[in-house]
Design an enzyme around this catalytic site. Structure first.
Site, mmCIF file in Angstrom:
data_model
loop_
_atom_site.group_PDB
_atom_site.id
_atom_site.type_symbol
_atom_site.label_atom_id
_atom_site.label_comp_id
_atom_site.label_asym_id
_atom_site.label_seq_id
_atom_site.Cartn_x
_atom_site.Cartn_y
_atom_site.Cartn_z
ATOM 1 C CB SER A 271 -0.925 -0.071 1.211
ATOM 2 O OG SER A 271 -1.805 1.006 1.224
ATOM 3 C CG ASP A 600 -6.416 -3.627 -4.180
ATOM 4 O OD1 ASP A 600 -7.057 -2.558 -4.154
ATOM 5 O OD2 ASP A 600 -5.251 -3.714 -3.787
ATOM 6 C CG HIS A 653 -5.462 -2.445 -0.253
ATOM 7 N ND1 HIS A 653 -4.675 -2.294 -1.369
ATOM 8 C CD2 HIS A 653 -4.962 -1.595 0.664
ATOM 9 C CE1 HIS A 653 -3.749 -1.388 -1.133
ATOM 10 N NE2 HIS A 653 -3.898 -0.950 0.081
#
Lengths: 698, 676
Positions: A271, A600, A653
């Site tokens: 991320s 995602d 995610h």
């Protein structure tokens, strides 16, 4: 008479005797009550709350003479019920603890680590994990008096109990200074170091734990596995200024390189950590004072591969909605955790305002605003994803007109022709549903820059002082002007944010940039604010380095929003909110005021895949040394049963970190495999088609 | 069946009273409460006690739970400063913690600080294990709650043991130290080690970036921590990084207990050339270290270590005993707890680093010891003579309860006290080790004692008395494997000629009597330790009643000194110290061995002795006390914390006030005849 006596005995004497079984103290208490014939004691009334027929008893109390016997009976039965429940609970707990750890007959799936270990895959390259936003723990080192007793306790991550116990204190300590973006005076909140920083976000909710466990199976341990924890609230350069986090990371990588027999490290950022590590790559080779003085060959010497997980290289639209109205899902994880709290009255109905005020002091969020402007994200009439169908499983592109009409009537709007047009994802924010699909000619255009010039007049904010946000400085008119402009693309969005949150953007824009470089030789690109934007930096000169983009696909992901004005309330100071009534027809990508694309759940495919699939593919101006880039997508499959937990094939995610295929890829690369050996690209989405539409000079 | 009976009985009971109004009400009431009726009916039915017992148990549990929850709720709702109010109300205002006090004086962060934890205080966690350890991945095996000791003791012992040959991991098991400040801030919940010091340093501005816990696997020998985990390299790199990021301010190192020896090893390692050393060059220490503040340093070893290795009966090393004293002697392990603990702890090389060093020169011979004449309670009359002195007739006439501390292990009390000429010592080294005794029943608790046979055991006992030097021979005899491993990593002698190239070997690095301090005249070395607590110094042993699977020796706890003042208690002779380390071991190097320019300290590094007189906590509210002098609790001693903070903020030893001595350490050091 005899029967009366017996009854008396039954009602008064027996219970006393009976209670003396328990403890003398309790018996005495009850006895007293009976003798004194008074209403229940305080202790009892508390206990009574648990009782089912509390009310009945109270009514009965009015009938003097008889009620005493019933009083203690109710209390007793309450106690009895509680006692039973407790005992059973303990018994179960006890049994649970003595249960053999692995139930016979229940054979869990063999973990990828164990399988690869049997295949002979062994730890080779040291691994560095770089956590993303909001997943790393934060602990208190110095605080205001209200934080007494929390020294070195987690404020972020862990069980979050302090939110409930002292919410305002908690918010105060998590905020940063609005001017500097660093610590407010008298408060020091620091990142938790080590693997514990982000293995679990909250008890039971893994982030890195599964990956760590699998790495350990093939022989990793703390000496060749490092978690580069940093304070994710700060802008990237500030983590170095305040905590020397980048220097520490550099020193750790050098140490791991040396102590593991000069094996280069494999970096696994997740991320926002992806952007952080991008920043690190530039920082470490840069000259002091703003750089790490590693010299031009540092990355080539120390880094084997960068395995970006769910990388928001070009930003995420979610960040915009979060900044504008605190309504993102992932960034404002607070909401997801306890949605009730947000709407309830615990903070006096101003939870969102509080959250916004705190989140706006966090510079790092600005790093996630969409980058590359209209070239990447599309403009009023165009977007790379257009034609994307949202019935993801069905892959239907257009809908029948019948459903069209129905939904139109339901909305009470008269728009016919446009409905067949694909969603205009380029309009990241539109005010009103129509504005999101009208042809651009029909849209009013107000130049926000003019608004910026006119100084906003301050409205009296006497009652709202403690939840002051920058919106309070905006006058009603200027807010209406913002809404009248109807549509914002990723370029005008920045103007919008500058307008509604001037201080935050001023702070943050000295740390982040969101454009596309025309000429990368321009010396201005040596400034650190460009380092985390892949479109304004060159990759380091490291031809052997491999860059992977690993991300999940197959989940609808927020891409653009339909907004509306919020009903005016006195301290309801956030004037905009997502228009969750704006629904598309059955198969539309519009749900609850949000247009979705493939991704995602947090990052659209476009953002995570573009750099690896195109921007850095081959020798480009962003990748002059020609480091190899791979795209590896993981098709999302929801967990088949509850037993699977968050799923072994998830593409979401965070949950992707438990994805078996993903873990295997990471393990193989860590054990020495190259990108070709694990199979090169692996694509499920339309990414390649989307990218062809983007017109960017490489 | 009983349920039906009960109902009938209840009805029958009610029938006669039905005309009464009260009874009617009762019945109504009962109808209403049908669901929870068992208890009510039963009460009405009164006489049936058979099943009301269970119910009243439930009732009682319920009451207790409710009250408990109520209290818990109140406790949680209570302002967190409340306990302090109570304490202050009872004991008067508390002094400010040193961190707060010094912050008011204006001290702030200056030098980065490195903590080096000692033996057993650092946490260990599991990274790979056998099947029985399922679910413990990255959970603490050592430190924390020790829950697993109770849940799967054998598995736990198996995973905590090291390989008997190599002193490294057994195959298939990887147990690694916890890293970061959490490694040793609390040993167990509520039992602080470094936490108080860390909290006080944080008050003047320290945080994770300028505090570093040099956690290492304390079971391994020092060099092996580098071989297996590269711990020394990590410490080196971390110190370099901290010095660099804090603008060139040198580090203040604070080792505790065995960490003192570990850091001594580190200083030699870091300057030694690769591959054995860290290749930092000859001036690494002077460039990176400002001061070393040794807390309770067992520079010359601790006699406890001997007892620990010999019969697992020391207090500190086998901490497992202190944790659960009852549990050692009961049946959980089928009476073989001690054997298992011995087997486990004998695989830990590090315990051998604490065997007394310097032999008879330091620790005293058969008839002599530096501490002789020590009286445990100084306030009392010195001439409190006892028969012991007249009997033994040694030449120190001034001292009453004369103990021959030099005899670290003696078999029988009379042996401990009689003059050396009367003791008949039979050399045990030639004794034939008997064949394996019936090994069948004891297989899984096999210790090396079973190799010795009865002959060997008897020979050991017949030698009667062991001094610091002969104790080594003894250990070699009873635990040959362990000592073979250990003597490759540690040495216990005194160097004659430090220029001898053999002293370049790492096994000498942790013995201050066989190494030179680094060439860094700017460094300051402090020895901070508590005094005023009786500390184990010599032991009286006996043969244990022979049973097949037993450890053949045990401390003879039946021996007590003749009078109150005696240092002999429960078979242990005690001297002044901090409960674990005798003053001699903690103080000698700084008081004499390194004082001024000596051959052990060629560059003339300044040394300071700072002692902290033990004062037990005044009341229970104080917890473990703010003036404690005991080995671990001294880390919560306000005076010690203040000293450390001042040095960390830039003060020198002179600024602190130089030496601060309560014990007789200088007098005792004088008696030691050591070429300097």
């Amino acid at each position: 008479m005899g029967s009366v006596l017996r009854l008396w005995k039954l009602c008064y004497v027996e219970p006393v005797k009976f209670q003396s079984f328990g403890s003398n103290k309790n018996a005495e208490k009850r006895q007293q009550q009976q003798q004194e014939e008074r209403s229940v004691s305080e202790v009892e009334s508390v206990v009574q709350k648990n009782g089912r027929d509390d009310d009945d008893d109270r009514k009965k109390k009015k009938n003097r003479g008889k009620r005493k016997s019933r009083e203690w009976r109710c209390v007793d039965s309450c106690c009895w019920v509680i006692g039973c429940l407790c005992s059973v609970w303990w018994l179960l707990l006890f049994l649970y603890h003595w249960l053999p750890v692995a139930l016979p007959g229940f054979q869990p799936l063999e973990s990828p680590g164990a399988r690869l270990s049997r295949e002979g895959v062994r730890a080779l390259h040291p691994v560095v994990l770089v956590p993303g936003i909001s997943t790393g723990g934060l602990e208190l080192w110095e605080g205001k008096p209200c934080s007494e007793g929390l020294f070195r306790k987690r404020l972020w991550g862990g069980s979050f109990t302090e939110i409930l116990r002292r919410p305002l204190c908690w918010l105060e300590h998590l905020s940063l200074d609005n001017e500097t973006g660093l610590d407010p005076p008298g408060i020091r909140v620091r990142a938790v170091p080590g693997l514990v920083a982000a293995d679990y976000f909250a008890p039971g909710y893994f982030v890195w734990a599964v990956l760590i466990q699998n790495l350990a199976k093939i022989g990793y341990e703390e000496k060749n596995l490092h978690m580069a924890a940093y304070d994710w609230r700060l802008s990237f350069q500030n983590t170095e200024i305040r905590d020397q986090a980048l220097s520490r990371l550099k020193s750790t990588i050098e140490l791991m390189y040396l102590t593991n027999g000069c094996k280069k490290v494999v970096v696994v950022p997740h991320s926002m950590g992806v952007l952080y590590f991008l920043h690190f790559l530039k920082w470490v080779e840069g000259p002091p004072p703003t750089g790490g003085n590693g010299g031009p060959g540092w990355c080539a010497k120390h880094i084997k591969a960068i395995m970006n997980i769910g990388p928001p290289f070009l930003g995420v639209p979610k960040a915009v909605s979060n900044l504008l109205s605190s309504e993102g899902k992932d960034v404002a994880i607070i909401r997801a955790m306890d949605p009730g709290v947000l709407d309830s009255e615990i903070l006096g109905l101003q939870t969102l305002e509080h959250a916004m005020r705190v989140a706006r002091t966090w510079d790092s969020i600005i790093s996630l605003i969409p980058k590359g402007g209209e070239t990447i994200w599309g403009d009023l009439d165009w977007s790379p994803e257009e034609g994307h169908g949202c019935g993801l499983a069905k892959r239907r592109t257009l809908q029948s007109s019948g459903t069209n009409m129905n939904s139109n009537r339901a909305d009470g709007k008269i728009t016919f022709s446009v409905m067949k047009e694909p969603a205009k994802y380029g309009r990241i924010i539109s005010f009103g549903k129509e504005a999101s699909y009208l042809p651009s000619l029909q849209l009013p255009s107000v130049d926000l820059k003019e608004l910026l010039l006119g100084s906003p007049s301050t409205i009296s904010n006497s009652t709202c002082r403690e939840v002051w946000t920058e919106y309070d400085e905006l006058s009603r008119e200027s807010i209406r002007d913002v809404a009248d402009n109807k549509v914002y693309t990723s370029r005008t969005l920045l103007d919008l944010l500058r307008f509604v949150a001037p201080k935050m953007m001023q702070r943050a824009e000295s740390h982040f940039s969101h454009g596309i470089a025309d000429n990368l030789d321009d010396p201005k690109y040596d400034h650190y604010k460009y380092w985390s934007n892949p479109l304004e930096m060159r990759l380091p000169d490291a031809p052997d380095m491999e860059i992977y983009c690993l991300y999940g696909v197959g989940i609808p992901t927020e891409r653009s929003y339909v907004y509306k004005m919020a009903p005016t309330g006195k301290c309801k100071s956030i004037p905009f909110r997502i228009d969750s009534t704006a629904e598309g027809y059955e198969d539309s990508c519009l749900k609850g005021g949000v247009y979705f694309v493939d991704g995602d759940e947090s990052v659209p495919v476009l953002s995570s895949g573009f750099m690896c699939a195109r921007g850095w593919r081959g020798k480009t101006r962003f990748n002059p040394s020609g480091a190899t880039a791979y795209v590896r997508e993981y098709q999302h499959r929801p967990p088949a049963s509850l037993l699977e937990g968050r799923g072994a094939a998830s593409g979401a995610h965070v949950d992707i970190m438990g994805n078996v295929a993903f873990i295997e890829d990471v393990l193989r690369v860590a054990a020495g495999a190259t990108g070709e050996e694990i199979g090169g690209d692996r694509i499920h989405s339309d990414i390649m088609r989307m990218l062809e539409r983007i017109n960017i000079r490489l | 069946m009983p349920l039906i009976q009960r109902r009938k009985a209840a009805e029958a009971d009610r029938a006669p009273s039905s005309d009464e109004k009260i009874a009617q009400d009762v019945r109504e009431d009962e109808d209403r409460k049908k669901k929870e009726s068992p208890s009510n009916k039963k009460k009405k039915a009164g006489e049936k006690n058979k099943w009301s017992c269970l119910d009243s148990c439930c009732w009682f549990v319920g009451c207790v739970c409710t009250v408990w929850w109520l209290l818990l709720f109140l406790y949680n709702a209570m302002p967190s400063s409340f306990p302090q109010y109570v304490t202050e109300a009872i004991t008067g205002p508390l002094p400010d913690p040193p961190g707060v006090k010094l912050k008011k004086e204006g001290l702030t962060v200056k030098h980065p600080v490195v903590f080096v934890p000692g033996i057993v205080t650092g946490g260990l966690e599991l990274w790979e294990g056998h099947e029985c350890s399922e679910g413990l991945f990255r959970k603490r095996l050592w430190g924390g709650t020790f829950g697993e000791v109770y849940k799967r003791p054998l598995c736990w012992v198996e995973h905590m043991s090291l390989d008997n040959e190599t002193g490294l991991d057994p195959p298939g098991i990887r147990v690694r130290p916890v890293t970061g400040l959490v490694a040793a801030d609390y040993f167990m919940p509520g039992y602080f080690v470094w936490a108080v010091l860390i909290a006080n340093l944080a008050r003047i501005g320290y945080e994770e970036k300028n505090m570093y816990m040099a956690a290492y696997d304390w079971r391994l020998s020092f060099q092996n921590t580098e071989v297996r985990d590269q711990t020394l390299s990590r410490i080196k790199s971390h110190i370099e990084m901290m010095v660099a990021t804090s603008g060139g301010k040198k580090a203040v190192v604070i080792p505790h207990s065995m960490g003192v020896l570990y850091f001594l090893h580190f200083m030699k390692w870091v300057e030694a050339p690769a591959p054995m050393g860290g290749g930092g060059g000859p001036d690494w220490c002077s460039k990176h270290i400002k001061a070393i503040m040794n807390i309770g340093g067992p520079f010359l070893g601790v006699p406890k270590a001997v007892a620990g290795l010999f019969s697992t009966e020391a207090k500190d090393i086998a901490v497992a005993r202190t944790i659960a004293p009852g549990f050692l002697s009961n049946d959980i392990f089928r009476v073989q707890t001690l054997q298992r603990v011995m087997k486990m702890s004998r695989t830990w090389d590090s315990t051998m680093s604490m065997i007394p060093k310097g032999g008879d020169t330091i620790w005293g011979g058969l008839d002599w010891s530096p501490e002789e004449g020590y009286l445990p309670s100084k306030g009392r009359q010195r001439m409190n003579d006892s028969q012991v002195s007249s009997e033994s007739g040694t030449n120190n006439s001034g001292c009453p309860a004369r103990v021959n501390y030099g005899r670290i292990i003696s078999f029988g009390k009379d042996v401990a006290e009689s003059p050396s000429s009367e003791i008949e010592m039979i050399d045990f080294r030639d004794a034939v080790k008997g064949q394996n005794l019936a090994n069948t029943t004891c297989r899984d608790v096999w210790t090396e004692y079973h190799d010795m046979g009865i002959e060997g055991v008897r020979a050991v006992a017949e030698h009667k008395v062991y001094t610091a030097e002969t104790v080594l021979d003894l250990l070699h005899f009873v635990a040959p494997k362990m000592m073979a491993r250990g003597s490759a990593h540690f040495s216990y002698g005194i160097a004659d000629d430090l220029d001898d190239p053999k002293y370049k070997h790492y096994k000498y690095w942790s013995n201050p009597l066989e190494t030179r301090l680094p060439n860094a005249s700017d460094i300051e070395i402090f020895s901070l330790y508590g005094v005023g607590i009786p500390t184990e110094r010599a032991y009286i042993y006996k043969l244990s009643p022979s049973a097949e699977c037993y450890i053949p020796f045990q401390i003879d706890t039946s021996f007590e000194g003749e009078d109150e003042d005696s240092c002999l208690k429960d078979g242990v002779d005690t001297v002044d110290g901090d409960e674990t380390v005798p003053v001699l071991s903690a103080g000698f190097m700084c008081a004499k061995g390194w004082r001024g320019k000596t051959r052990f300290n060629p560059s003339g590094i300044r040394t300071y002795n700072r002692e902290y007189e033990h004062a037990p906590p005044a009341n229970l509210l104080e917890g473990r006390g703010t003036q404690s002098g005991s080995h671990v609790d001294v880390m919560g001693n306000f005076a010690l914390i203040e000293d450390i903070i001042r040095v960390a903020a830039g003060a020198t030893g002179e600024d602190l006030g130089g030496d601060q001595v309560y014990s007789d350490i200088f007098k005792w050091s004088e008696k030691i005849n050591l070429a300097l």
